[in-house]
Design a protein around this motif. Sequence first.
Motif: not given
Length: 251
Positions: A136-158
């Motif tokens: 829940s780090v803010g939508r602007q920051e999500l690009g940093a997590f593109a390409g990481i492997e082996g981790v499923a992401l559950v993302i909450r934003s406003i």
Amino acid sequence: MANRPKVLILGGTAEAVELANTAAADHDITYSLAGRTRTPTLPADVTVRSGGFGGAVALTRWLTSYRIAAVVDATHPFADTIARNAVLACVERSLPHLKLMRPPWEPLSGDDWHVVPDIASAATALPHIGGRAFLSVGRQELGAFAGIEGVALVIRSIDPPESANPLPEAVYLTGRGPFTFDRETDLLKANDIDVVVSKNAGGDATYAKIAAARALSIPVVMVARPAPPPGATVETVDAALDWLNSLETAT
Ligand code: NAP
């Protein structure tokens, strides 16, 4: 009421809204937002503007043309660009400037924090810590997590993700704080979360996920704050009000 001092409050936080609502009794407040959230929480009965100023020089010009007498930067502790620009503009205009910034969270007994210096480091650390992460780090920051492997992401934003979404495989939730311990505990359990990623925002509104992670023995990748801007800083709305009122008595 005429002749009230004109104050710019840089907002986007609960404290900024509270300060604007209270200070409006004795000050002519302009409340400024970056314009990222579709339906932001707003103070009542003050002037609201939305959107960037166009950098420090443009902000300096804006302060001049609106005859602003003082600036309170009550933006989020991670909003460091606008914070720096506000300092530069106020120095240029010789205007009083205050940063209102809630204190950071501190780890408590039972917390398993992995403190990292920035979002990119959080993304690098994530695969070594868990396999199903709540972000829940803010939508602007999500690009940093593109390409990481082996981790499923559950993302909450406003607001829901933009159409140019860098993480199409993630599960998306929407929600606006304050959140409760029970709700956050249920969310972490229901989504089989084994690691939480959080900015060290401080304050009560988003702390419940940290407390829930502690209760469930889930590690937290905690992103440390950027360096605060130079100059006067207070931690509470009451202290910011005192500062505003002291300016009037000094002039
Ligand atoms: P940032 O990186 O410091 O700012 C980027 C640009 O957005 C600034 O250079 C400025 O544009 C514009 N901007 C930011 N805050 C503004 C404001 N209050 N009024 C007018 N323009 C503003 O900020 P950010 O981290 O993207 O955060 C944007 C807003 O969201 C802030 O108001 C902050 O309080 C709120 N917020 C941020 C976070 C977070 O985690 N970063 C969390 C909750 C809320 P120009 O250079 O064109 O003037």
